[in-house]
Design a protein around this motif. Structure first.
Motif, PDB file in Angstrom:
ATOM      1  N   TYR A   1       2.830   0.790  12.220  1.00 40.89           N
ATOM      2  CA  TYR A   1       1.609   0.294  11.585  1.00 40.89           C
ATOM      3  C   TYR A   1       0.760  -0.446  12.606  1.00 40.89           C
ATOM      4  O   TYR A   1       1.262  -1.099  13.528  1.00 40.89           O
ATOM      5  CB  TYR A   1       1.922  -0.595  10.387  1.00 40.89           C
ATOM      6  CG  TYR A   1       2.823  -1.776  10.644  1.00 40.89           C
ATOM      7  CD1 TYR A   1       2.295  -3.062  10.812  1.00 40.89           C
ATOM      8  CD2 TYR A   1       4.203  -1.624  10.703  1.00 40.89           C
ATOM      9  CE1 TYR A   1       3.125  -4.156  11.030  1.00 40.89           C
ATOM     10  CE2 TYR A   1       5.035  -2.703  10.918  1.00 40.89           C
ATOM     11  CZ  TYR A   1       4.496  -3.964  11.088  1.00 40.89           C
ATOM     12  OH  TYR A   1       5.329  -5.037  11.307  1.00 40.89           O
ATOM     13  N   ASN A   2      -0.540  -0.342  12.429  1.00 41.68           N
ATOM     14  CA  ASN A   2      -1.510  -0.877  13.372  1.00 41.68           C
ATOM     15  C   ASN A   2      -2.157  -2.134  12.805  1.00 41.68           C
ATOM     16  O   ASN A   2      -2.950  -2.059  11.864  1.00 41.68           O
ATOM     17  CB  ASN A   2      -2.576   0.182  13.671  1.00 41.68           C
ATOM     18  CG  ASN A   2      -3.606  -0.299  14.682  1.00 41.68           C
ATOM     19  OD1 ASN A   2      -3.376  -1.266  15.390  1.00 41.68           O
ATOM     20  ND2 ASN A   2      -4.746   0.379  14.722  1.00 41.68           N
ATOM     21  N   LEU A   3      -1.816  -3.275  13.365  1.00 37.78           N
ATOM     22  CA  LEU A   3      -2.340  -4.549  12.871  1.00 37.78           C
ATOM     23  C   LEU A   3      -3.816  -4.737  13.191  1.00 37.78           C
ATOM     24  O   LEU A   3      -4.453  -5.662  12.674  1.00 37.78           O
ATOM     25  CB  LEU A   3      -1.525  -5.705  13.459  1.00 37.78           C
ATOM     26  CG  LEU A   3      -0.086  -5.837  12.934  1.00 37.78           C
ATOM     27  CD1 LEU A   3       0.705  -6.812  13.785  1.00 37.78           C
ATOM     28  CD2 LEU A   3      -0.093  -6.281  11.477  1.00 37.78           C
ATOM     29  N   THR A   4      -4.363  -3.863  14.025  1.00 38.00           N
ATOM     30  CA  THR A   4      -5.795  -3.930  14.338  1.00 38.00           C
ATOM     31  C   THR A   4      -6.633  -3.385  13.187  1.00 38.00           C
ATOM     32  O   THR A   4      -7.849  -3.587  13.138  1.00 38.00           O
ATOM     33  CB  THR A   4      -6.086  -3.139  15.629  1.00 38.00           C
ATOM     34  OG1 THR A   4      -5.167  -3.550  16.654  1.00 38.00           O
ATOM     35  CG2 THR A   4      -7.495  -3.409  16.147  1.00 38.00           C
ATOM     36  N   ASP A   5      -6.006  -2.707  12.248  1.00 30.73           N
ATOM     37  CA  ASP A   5      -6.701  -2.159  11.078  1.00 30.73           C
ATOM     38  C   ASP A   5      -7.098  -3.304  10.146  1.00 30.73           C
ATOM     39  O   ASP A   5      -6.297  -3.798   9.342  1.00 30.73           O
ATOM     40  CB  ASP A   5      -5.788  -1.164  10.356  1.00 30.73           C
ATOM     41  CG  ASP A   5      -6.452  -0.513   9.155  1.00 30.73           C
ATOM     42  OD1 ASP A   5      -7.623  -0.856   8.870  1.00 30.73           O
ATOM     43  OD2 ASP A   5      -5.812   0.328   8.506  1.00 30.73           O
ATOM     44  N   ASN A   6      -8.346  -3.732  10.220  1.00 30.39           N
ATOM     45  CA  ASN A   6      -8.808  -4.870   9.423  1.00 30.39           C
ATOM     46  C   ASN A   6      -8.891  -4.561   7.937  1.00 30.39           C
ATOM     47  O   ASN A   6      -8.923  -5.462   7.104  1.00 30.39           O
ATOM     48  CB  ASN A   6     -10.186  -5.331   9.921  1.00 30.39           C
ATOM     49  CG  ASN A   6     -10.115  -5.956  11.298  1.00 30.39           C
ATOM     50  OD1 ASN A   6      -9.142  -6.626  11.636  1.00 30.39           O
ATOM     51  ND2 ASN A   6     -11.141  -5.723  12.116  1.00 30.39           N
ATOM     52  N   THR A   7      -8.939  -3.281   7.603  1.00 32.16           N
ATOM     53  CA  THR A   7      -8.993  -2.912   6.192  1.00 32.16           C
ATOM     54  C   THR A   7      -7.687  -3.251   5.482  1.00 32.16           C
ATOM     55  O   THR A   7      -7.682  -3.807   4.382  1.00 32.16           O
ATOM     56  CB  THR A   7      -9.285  -1.415   6.044  1.00 32.16           C
ATOM     57  OG1 THR A   7     -10.493  -1.095   6.722  1.00 32.16           O
ATOM     58  CG2 THR A   7      -9.407  -1.033   4.565  1.00 32.16           C
TER      59      THR A   7
ATOM     60  N   GLY B   1      -4.574   6.722   7.824  1.00 38.60           N
ATOM     61  CA  GLY B   1      -5.346   5.501   8.040  1.00 38.60           C
ATOM     62  C   GLY B   1      -5.793   5.346   9.478  1.00 38.60           C
ATOM     63  O   GLY B   1      -6.006   6.318  10.212  1.00 38.60           O
ATOM     64  N   LYS B   2      -5.901   4.097   9.907  1.00 36.48           N
ATOM     65  CA  LYS B   2      -6.370   3.759  11.248  1.00 36.48           C
ATOM     66  C   LYS B   2      -5.191   3.458  12.170  1.00 36.48           C
ATOM     67  O   LYS B   2      -4.838   2.299  12.415  1.00 36.48           O
ATOM     68  CB  LYS B   2      -7.315   2.560  11.186  1.00 36.48           C
ATOM     69  CG  LYS B   2      -8.574   2.815  10.356  1.00 36.48           C
ATOM     70  CD  LYS B   2      -9.464   1.585  10.308  1.00 36.48           C
ATOM     71  CE  LYS B   2     -10.726   1.853   9.476  1.00 36.48           C
ATOM     72  NZ  LYS B   2     -11.600   0.642   9.414  1.00 36.48           N
ATOM     73  N   GLY B   3      -4.534   4.520  12.614  1.00 37.05           N
ATOM     74  CA  GLY B   3      -3.466   4.352  13.605  1.00 37.05           C
ATOM     75  C   GLY B   3      -2.091   4.112  13.039  1.00 37.05           C
ATOM     76  O   GLY B   3      -1.218   3.589  13.742  1.00 37.05           O
ATOM     77  N   HIS B   4      -1.837   4.499  11.772  1.00 35.40           N
ATOM     78  CA  HIS B   4      -0.517   4.335  11.172  1.00 35.40           C
ATOM     79  C   HIS B   4       0.213   5.679  11.132  1.00 35.40           C
ATOM     80  O   HIS B   4      -0.418   6.738  11.030  1.00 35.40           O
ATOM     81  CB  HIS B   4      -0.633   3.785   9.750  1.00 35.40           C
ATOM     82  CG  HIS B   4      -1.602   2.656   9.617  1.00 35.40           C
ATOM     83  ND1 HIS B   4      -1.410   1.434  10.198  1.00 35.40           N
ATOM     84  CD2 HIS B   4      -2.808   2.592   8.977  1.00 35.40           C
ATOM     85  CE1 HIS B   4      -2.433   0.635   9.916  1.00 35.40           C
ATOM     86  NE2 HIS B   4      -3.298   1.325   9.182  1.00 35.40           N
ATOM     87  N   SER B   5       1.522   5.646  11.206  1.00 37.91           N
ATOM     88  CA  SER B   5       2.291   6.888  11.124  1.00 37.91           C
ATOM     89  C   SER B   5       3.648   6.633  10.476  1.00 37.91           C
ATOM     90  O   SER B   5       4.167   5.513  10.512  1.00 37.91           O
ATOM     91  CB  SER B   5       2.486   7.507  12.509  1.00 37.91           C
ATOM     92  OG  SER B   5       3.316   6.687  13.322  1.00 37.91           O
ATOM     93  N   TRP B   6       4.171   7.691   9.890  1.00 38.54           N
ATOM     94  CA  TRP B   6       5.498   7.657   9.256  1.00 38.54           C
ATOM     95  C   TRP B   6       6.192   8.962   9.616  1.00 38.54           C
ATOM     96  O   TRP B   6       5.632  10.046   9.393  1.00 38.54           O
ATOM     97  CB  TRP B   6       5.350   7.523   7.749  1.00 38.54           C
ATOM     98  CG  TRP B   6       6.613   7.312   6.980  1.00 38.54           C
ATOM     99  CD1 TRP B   6       7.204   6.115   6.678  1.00 38.54           C
ATOM    100  CD2 TRP B   6       7.449   8.319   6.388  1.00 38.54           C
ATOM    101  NE1 TRP B   6       8.348   6.309   5.949  1.00 38.54           N
ATOM    102  CE2 TRP B   6       8.532   7.662   5.749  1.00 38.54           C
ATOM    103  CE3 TRP B   6       7.390   9.708   6.335  1.00 38.54           C
ATOM    104  CZ2 TRP B   6       9.521   8.345   5.082  1.00 38.54           C
ATOM    105  CZ3 TRP B   6       8.393  10.404   5.667  1.00 38.54           C
ATOM    106  CH2 TRP B   6       9.451   9.720   5.044  1.00 38.54           C
ATOM    107  N   SER B   7       7.381   8.876  10.197  1.00 33.63           N
ATOM    108  CA  SER B   7       8.044  10.092  10.667  1.00 33.63           C
ATOM    109  C   SER B   7       9.510  10.103  10.252  1.00 33.63           C
ATOM    110  O   SER B   7      10.136   9.056  10.077  1.00 33.63           O
ATOM    111  CB  SER B   7       7.943  10.214  12.187  1.00 33.63           C
ATOM    112  OG  SER B   7       8.591   9.131  12.836  1.00 33.63           O
TER     113      SER B   7
ATOM    114  N   PHE C   1       0.850  -1.191   0.000  1.00 36.85           N
ATOM    115  CA  PHE C   1       0.000   0.000   0.000  1.00 36.85           C
ATOM    116  C   PHE C   1       0.886   1.242   0.000  1.00 36.85           C
ATOM    117  O   PHE C   1       2.022   1.221   0.477  1.00 36.85           O
ATOM    118  CB  PHE C   1      -0.955   0.021   1.204  1.00 36.85           C
ATOM    119  CG  PHE C   1      -0.277  -0.080   2.547  1.00 36.85           C
ATOM    120  CD1 PHE C   1       0.064   1.060   3.271  1.00 36.85           C
ATOM    121  CD2 PHE C   1       0.014  -1.321   3.101  1.00 36.85           C
ATOM    122  CE1 PHE C   1       0.681   0.960   4.506  1.00 36.85           C
ATOM    123  CE2 PHE C   1       0.630  -1.429   4.340  1.00 36.85           C
ATOM    124  CZ  PHE C   1       0.973  -0.288   5.038  1.00 36.85           C
ATOM    125  N   PRO C   2       0.385   2.353  -0.548  1.00 41.10           N
ATOM    126  CA  PRO C   2       1.171   3.582  -0.607  1.00 41.10           C
ATOM    127  C   PRO C   2       0.862   4.505   0.576  1.00 41.10           C
ATOM    128  O   PRO C   2      -0.165   4.358   1.249  1.00 41.10           O
ATOM    129  CB  PRO C   2       0.712   4.220  -1.915  1.00 41.10           C
ATOM    130  CG  PRO C   2      -0.738   3.833  -1.981  1.00 41.10           C
ATOM    131  CD  PRO C   2      -0.850   2.446  -1.353  1.00 41.10           C
TER     132      PRO C   2
END
Length: 396
Positions: free
Chosen positions: A98-104, A73-79, A48-49
């Motif tokens: 990255y958030n593995l709880t993100d079912n999408t 997204g649902k709880g992801h970040s890039w810094s 994914f981008p």
């Protein structure tokens, strides 16, 4: 330094001070590929981008330290953490959470919560009051996460509140040397051929790799090949075969660019394919790992033109080929068949065969050699006959 054109490449963010002045700017593209374990204990890989719809809470601008924080997204970040040292600055780390709880993104993930990975980019010696520009790809390969960063335009520690027109260009963009294959290819080249060492290992096992957009779709990228890597560090040359039985494939399929990432216990490889709307080619090759003796290496070439074929076909070369990726790295391919674009129903399209496989190319050469041989024989016979005739006249 040169004048810049501040066009938007992908994710664009601006960080301002309390009084509204620009202090940090970033325009960049990032592709992720995350492997995770599902509830059934099987592994899944999701490409994914970095989206353009992001927030920048937590970003800071300091005198000697600045932080670019991007949430999506649902709880992801890039810094990206940037550090100033006198008249230059650099990025000393990139952290992806990255958030593995993100079912999408990660359906049926066995683990929950967040995970993170830290990498060190090659963004160094950027002059104050200049933008850092790098169109070339930089790939960070890990066991669970691969990241590819490209089309980057960044300016940190902005002193006058406006984006500078001066640019510090990355080394990869300034290096444009094309490395030619050491065996015939479908694209003629005037670049001198590089001599490669004699292989020391048997032919590697052919691996069958494919990518899908999701679990319910058919393949969007197909690649079958055996791969051997030769590494020359100093005077020592070593080889290793890529074992497909212990290699995980991931990557992404795009309109103009597709990536195949191969991760084994000894080497991480990224192949980037591009197209010009008519033909595709292998444009970038990255490899990082350790040799059999434990010596680390990391090599890449961002300006290749290999395995070229029309977008409506695949590229095939069953015979062994070898290519000098750099002064350090050589690759050997066997039973090669790739199609990074336009795959239909999960099957290879009609193959464009390399010169080594195409027997029809050799027929004119063989016929020409035979004709030349016959001409030589006729000329020699004529000269011998004339000499005998001349000798007979002398006897009389």
């Amino acid at each position: 330094m040169r004048k810049s054109f501040h066009q938007s490449f992908g994710t664009n963010v601006t960080i301002k001070t309390k009084d509204g002045k620009l202090c940090l700017y970033a325009d960049l593209m990032v592709n992720f590929s995350v492997s995770y374990q599902k509830n059934d204990s099987k592994m899944a890989t999701v490409p994914f981008p970095l989206p353009d719809n992001v927030t920048t809470n937590g970003s800071t601008c300091g005198t000697n330290n600045s932080l670019l924080m991007i949430h999506f997204g649902k709880g992801h970040s890039w810094s990206m953490n940037l550090v100033r040292e006198g008249s230059v600055y650099q990025a000393d780390s990139i952290v992806f959470v990255y958030n593995l709880t993100d079912n999408t993104l990660f359906p049926h993930a066995k683990d929950t919560g967040t995970a993170n990975v830290t990498v060190i980019p090659k963004i160094t010696n950027v002059g104050i009051d200049t933008c850092y520009s790098c169109k070339s790809e930089e790939t960070f390969v890990g066991r669970s996460v691969n990241q590819t960063l490209w089309n980057v335009l960044i300016q940190a520690f902005v002193t006058n509140g406006t984006l500078s027109e001066n640019v510090t260009t990355c080394v990869a963009d300034r290096t444009t040397t094309t490395v030619a294959p050491t065996t015939p290819s479908t694209t003629p080249s005037t670049t001198p051929v590089t001599t490669t060492p004699t292989p020391t290992l048997p032919a590697p096992t052919t691996g069958n790799y494919s990518l899908k957009v999701n679990v319910n779709s058919t393949a969007c990228l197909l690649a079958n090949f055996g791969l051997r890597i030769g590494v020359k560090l100093g005077k020592k040359y070593e080889e290793m075969n890529l074992d497909p039985n212990v290699t995980a494939a991931s990557g992404s399929c795009g309109v103009d660019s597709s990536q195949l990432m191969l991760v084994s216990d000894s080497v991480n490889i990224t192949l980037t394919f591009t197209n010009d709307t008519k033909k595709f080619r292998l444009h970038v090759f990255n490899a990082a790992g350790k040799t059999r003796s434990g010596m680390p290496f990391s090599e890449s070439n961002n300006n290749l033109t290999l395995w070229e074929a029309s977008l409506s076909s695949s590229y095939m070369c069953n015979k062994e080929q070898n290519y000098s990726i750099s002064d350090v790295l050589t690759i050997f391919t066997f039973n090669l068949h790739v199609q990074p674009f336009g795959v239909k129903k999960g099957l290879f399209s009609t193959a464009h065969e390399c010169a080594l496989d195409d027997v029809s190319i050799l027929i004119p050469v063989i016929v020409g050699c035979v004709l030349v041989g016959l001409i030589v024989i006729v000329v020699v016979a004529y000269l011998i006959g004339r000499r005998k005739t001349h000798a007979g006249y002398q006897t009389l």
